[in-house]
Design a protein around this motif. Structure first.
Motif, short mmCIF file in Angstrom:
data_model
loop_
_atom_site.label_atom_id
_atom_site.label_comp_id
_atom_site.label_asym_id
_atom_site.label_seq_id
_atom_site.Cartn_x
_atom_site.Cartn_y
_atom_site.Cartn_z
N ALA A 133 -7.26 1.34 -1.05
CA ALA A 133 -7.01 0.50 -0.30
C ALA A 133 -8.35 0.00 -0.04
O ALA A 133 -8.85 -0.69 0.50
CB ALA A 133 -5.81 0.55 0.14
N ILE B 95 -3.32 1.19 -4.58
CA ILE B 95 -3.04 -0.58 -4.55
C ILE B 95 -2.31 -0.70 -5.85
O ILE B 95 -3.10 -0.07 -6.70
CB ILE B 95 -4.01 -0.97 -4.60
CG1 ILE B 95 -5.51 -0.46 -4.40
CG2 ILE B 95 -3.83 -0.94 -2.72
CD1 ILE B 95 -6.20 -1.40 -4.18
N ILE C 239 0.62 -1.48 -0.08
CA ILE C 239 0.03 0.26 0.33
C ILE C 239 1.05 1.03 -0.18
O ILE C 239 1.81 1.09 0.69
CB ILE C 239 -0.81 0.43 0.96
CG1 ILE C 239 -1.89 0.96 0.96
CG2 ILE C 239 -0.05 -0.19 2.78
CD1 ILE C 239 -2.95 1.33 2.12
N LEU D 24 -2.35 -8.37 2.05
CA LEU D 24 -2.07 -6.71 1.45
C LEU D 24 -1.20 -6.83 3.06
O LEU D 24 -1.34 -7.31 4.11
CB LEU D 24 -3.00 -6.01 1.85
CG LEU D 24 -2.48 -4.00 2.13
CD1 LEU D 24 -3.54 -3.80 1.52
CD2 LEU D 24 -2.07 -3.57 3.61
#
Ligand code: PGA
Length: 237
Positions: free
Chosen positions: A216, A135, A129, A191
């Motif tokens: 995100a 993203i 991130i 993530l």
């Protein structure tokens, strides 16, 4: 959304176990790759596990998130080069089964989504991130229904990434990236975020509103997301 908080070494190890499980169950899984500093520990662990015979990528395929426009795969700052050097060289994946968006022939960007679909869709997409919530290279304001496309990089992202180039001038101004929809189509997502520079955006994307201003944040609506954080990145949760 499942949140896992542990030290940097352990989150790499624990995320790697997800790959072990997936590839045992589905040896021809489709993996979504990411670049940046964050996945390096995970990639080193996957290489170690592969050498130890605990995981095999021999039948796996991969699609990377993004690539700089104008850099071909031989450029040492291209994401193709990054993937070869930091992962593909060290595991048993067939390079012919690895894809990175084409940074030279960008006219075919949207083809990438069709290729992913034809391969059966991504089983496990890895994401980092950005401090602005991006993203891939989907910067704030990117529509939720975007597919693979060319984007103009923000000044902030170019500055953050200039650490890898001789000067800011050499950082490409554009990139080709999977869209938000491409990412959301993945069956599962990991993530990872490490360090205190990510603490604010980690709080925003997990606990704030779902808004295109924080790309995100859309992950709140995905049914199978795991977020791996070190204690510094998790500090404001
Ligand atoms: P980083 O990049 O892993 O180098 O922090 C993450 C990103 O910009 O997506």
């Amino acid at each position: 959304m499942k949140i896992i908080i542990d030290n940097e070494e352990n989150i790499a190890r624990r995320a790697a176990q997800r790959y072990v499980e997936l590839l045992r169950e589905k040896p021809d899984a489709i993996l979504g790759g990411a670049t940046g500093s964050t996945p390096l520990g995970l990639y080193a662990e996957l290489a170690r596990l592969c050498k130890a015979g605990e995981i095999s990528f021999a039948r796996a395929r991969s699609f990377n998130l993004d690539e700089y426009v104008g850099l071909d795969g031989s450029h040492d700052q291209s994401y193709r080069y990054f993937m070869n050097e930091n992962l593909f060289k060290h595991i048993d994946i067939d390079l012919a089964n690895t894809r990175v968006p084409d940074g030279i022939n960008t006219a075919i960007a949207a083809e990438y989504d069709r290729e992913i679909e034809a391969a059966g869709g991504i089983d496990l997409q890895l994401l980092g991130i950005g401090v602005d919530g991006h993203i891939g290279f989907n910067e704030p304001g990117t529509p939720w229904d975007s597919v693979t496309h060319v984007v103009e990089l923000t000044e902030n992202t170019r500055e953050v990434n200039s650490r890898f180039f001789a000067s800011l001038d050499e950082v490409p101004t554009h990139a080709v990236t999977m869209g938000i929809k491409t990412v959301m189509n993945a069956r599962s997502i990991i993530l990872m975020a490490i360090g205190k520079s990510k603490a604010e955006i980690v709080r925003a994307f997990i606990q704030g509103p779902v808004t295109t201003e924080v790309p995100a944040s859309i992950l709140q609506l995905h049914p199978a997301v795991e977020v791996y954080l070190d204690p510094e990145a998790a500090a404001l949760l």
